[in-house]
Design a protein around this motif. Structure first.
Motif, PDB file in Angstrom:
ATOM      1  N   PHE A  47       0.831  -1.205   0.000  1.00 49.33           N
ATOM      2  CA  PHE A  47       0.000   0.000   0.000  1.00 49.33           C
ATOM      3  C   PHE A  47       0.873   1.267   0.000  1.00 49.33           C
ATOM      4  O   PHE A  47       0.601   2.226  -0.707  1.00 49.33           O
ATOM      5  CB  PHE A  47      -0.906  -0.020   1.240  1.00 49.33           C
ATOM      6  N   PHE A  48       1.955   1.244   0.791  1.00 54.29           N
ATOM      7  CA  PHE A  48       2.865   2.396   0.861  1.00 54.29           C
ATOM      8  C   PHE A  48       3.536   2.654  -0.494  1.00 54.29           C
ATOM      9  O   PHE A  48       3.615   3.789  -0.969  1.00 54.29           O
ATOM     10  CB  PHE A  48       3.923   2.139   1.934  1.00 54.29           C
ATOM     11  N   LEU A  49       4.018   1.587  -1.153  1.00 60.73           N
ATOM     12  CA  LEU A  49       4.676   1.739  -2.448  1.00 60.73           C
ATOM     13  C   LEU A  49       3.718   2.248  -3.519  1.00 60.73           C
ATOM     14  O   LEU A  49       4.075   3.090  -4.342  1.00 60.73           O
ATOM     15  CB  LEU A  49       5.290   0.402  -2.881  1.00 60.73           C
ATOM     16  N   LYS A  50       2.493   1.714  -3.486  1.00 60.44           N
ATOM     17  CA  LYS A  50       1.498   2.142  -4.463  1.00 60.44           C
ATOM     18  C   LYS A  50       1.167   3.623  -4.301  1.00 60.44           C
ATOM     19  O   LYS A  50       1.072   4.371  -5.271  1.00 60.44           O
ATOM     20  CB  LYS A  50       0.237   1.299  -4.316  1.00 60.44           C
ATOM     21  N   SER A  51       1.042   4.075  -3.054  1.00 59.03           N
ATOM     22  CA  SER A  51       0.739   5.479  -2.782  1.00 59.03           C
ATOM     23  C   SER A  51       1.906   6.377  -3.198  1.00 59.03           C
ATOM     24  O   SER A  51       1.715   7.435  -3.809  1.00 59.03           O
ATOM     25  CB  SER A  51       0.450   5.655  -1.291  1.00 59.03           C
ATOM     26  N   SER A  52       3.134   5.957  -2.882  1.00 61.21           N
ATOM     27  CA  SER A  52       4.322   6.751  -3.241  1.00 61.21           C
ATOM     28  C   SER A  52       4.469   6.867  -4.746  1.00 61.21           C
ATOM     29  O   SER A  52       4.807   7.940  -5.278  1.00 61.21           O
ATOM     30  CB  SER A  52       5.591   6.122  -2.642  1.00 61.21           C
ATOM     31  N   LEU A  53       4.233   5.757  -5.455  1.00 63.18           N
ATOM     32  CA  LEU A  53       4.360   5.764  -6.912  1.00 63.18           C
ATOM     33  C   LEU A  53       3.355   6.732  -7.534  1.00 63.18           C
ATOM     34  O   LEU A  53       3.672   7.450  -8.493  1.00 63.18           O
ATOM     35  CB  LEU A  53       4.154   4.349  -7.459  1.00 63.18           C
TER      36      LEU A  53
END
Length: 351
Positions: A47-53
């Motif tokens: 979830f964190f990576l998806k939001s950052s991307l």
């Protein structure tokens, strides 16, 4: 209770959904199986990576959009200048609107050279009267002068050769030196030298007003910016003049700005001779320029009721001025010596 709630992951709920529902404790209970813990943290990392991307993509898009807007605005402003570069020899002639007679008192029509000319620099520290001398050369020869770095204020003000730096113009204005000047491969140079205390003030006025004729406000001299500006400008003035004076003396012609204003005809004759146009000189045109030409973009005279330079600044200016003046004297001696040797060689070769 916690174990019962965690088994709901089998129903396909994500970590974020569990978190939003308040089903995940702040600290995982010891009784929760390791596989569930791993699944939780993996879902959280995903979830964190998806939001950052998503944030990165948004920033990239905004940056690209801003760059496109800047590039488009720059292209629109240079369209008339691009046309000038592409103009064919048959179409060359007076460019732009007819100028006020006060700006061009002796010659209204200027042209690019019909034959290729050697690339000659008109070099000076900013604020040394480069624009004034360019206008005089244009009036006398009838040929546009160019510029290494286009100044759109000058272009719109009547210097329509401003965007050209090739063999079509009689001289190329430059404030550069060192590697940039070497790369430009000038064949000869006219070096215009002005007293540093006057040139630095002129540069400050131009810097603060973003114009060639504006005058900086008096309180701008009582700032840290001015105190930092002066030492850097003194060093630049010294280095720039010393660089050009270190070139082959035969390819350099020095014009002292103060001498140009005092002995206009004599100094302009020397410049025209150095450019190789003495045989084509129109004496009436020269006299007209001497009597009537006052210069384009000339800043009006003004008196300062305070001293802008500190004693330390004055000392730095004096040291720089002495070093450059010494280099000018060495250039004069070297040039005379070179001409003298060439004359002896010619005499020896004569039958």
């Amino acid at each position: 209770m916690v174990r019962a709630r965690m088994t709901s992951t089998a129903d396909g709920l994500t970590w974020s959904e569990f978190e939003e529902a308040g089903l995940i404790p702040d600290e995982p209970a010891k009784g929760i199986p390791l596989s569930y813990r791993i699944s939780m943290y993996r879902e959280k990392v995903r979830f964190f990576l998806k939001s950052s991307l998503s944030q990165i993509r948004c920033k990239w898009f905004i940056t690209a959009l801003m760059l496109c807007i800047i590039a488009g605005a720059g292209l629109l402003s240079t369209l008339p200048l691009i046309r000038m570069r592409l103009i064919s020899p048959q179409e060359e002639g007076p460019i732009g609107p007819e100028l006020d007679p006060k700006m061009r008192p002796c010659r209204k029509i200027l042209n690019f050279s019909p034959t290729p000319l050697p690339k000659i620099a008109l070099a000076s520290f900013t604020g040394s009267g480069n624009t004034y001398l360019r206008g005089a050369i244009e009036q006398i020869t009838g040929i546009w002068t160019g510029s290494a770095v286009p100044d759109f204020q000058l272009y719109h003000g009547g210097f329509y050769g401003e965007v050209t730096a090739d063999s079509k113009v009689i001289v190329v204005k430059t404030h550069g030196y060192g590697k940039k000047a070497t790369k430009a491969n000038y064949k000869k140079v006219i070096l215009l030298v002005r007293k540093p205390e006057d040139a630095i003030l002129a540069k400050w006025n131009q810097y603060k007003t973003r114009t060639h004729t504006g005058i900086a406000q008096g309180d701008s001299y009582d700032t840290e910016e001015w105190r930092s500006f002066v030492p850097k400008s003194i060093e630049e003035w010294k280095e720039m003049n010393e660089y050009w004076l270190s070139q082959n003396p035969v390819t350099v012609h020095v014009v002292q700005f103060e001498e140009l204003l005092t002995n206009k005809k004599e100094e302009l004759l020397k410049v025209i001779d150095f450019l190789g146009f003495k045989d084509q000189l129109d004496e009436n045109m020269l006299n007209c320029v001497v009597e009537k030409y006052e210069g384009l973009f000339r800043r009006r005279k003004f008196k300062m009721d305070f001293e802008p330079y500190t004693p330390e600044m004055k000392e730095q200016i004096e040291n720089a001025r002495d070093l450059v003046q010494q280099a000018v004297e060495e250039w004069k001696f070297s040039k005379f010596d070179s001409v003298e040797w060439n004359g002896e060689d010619d005499a020896a070769a004569a039958p």
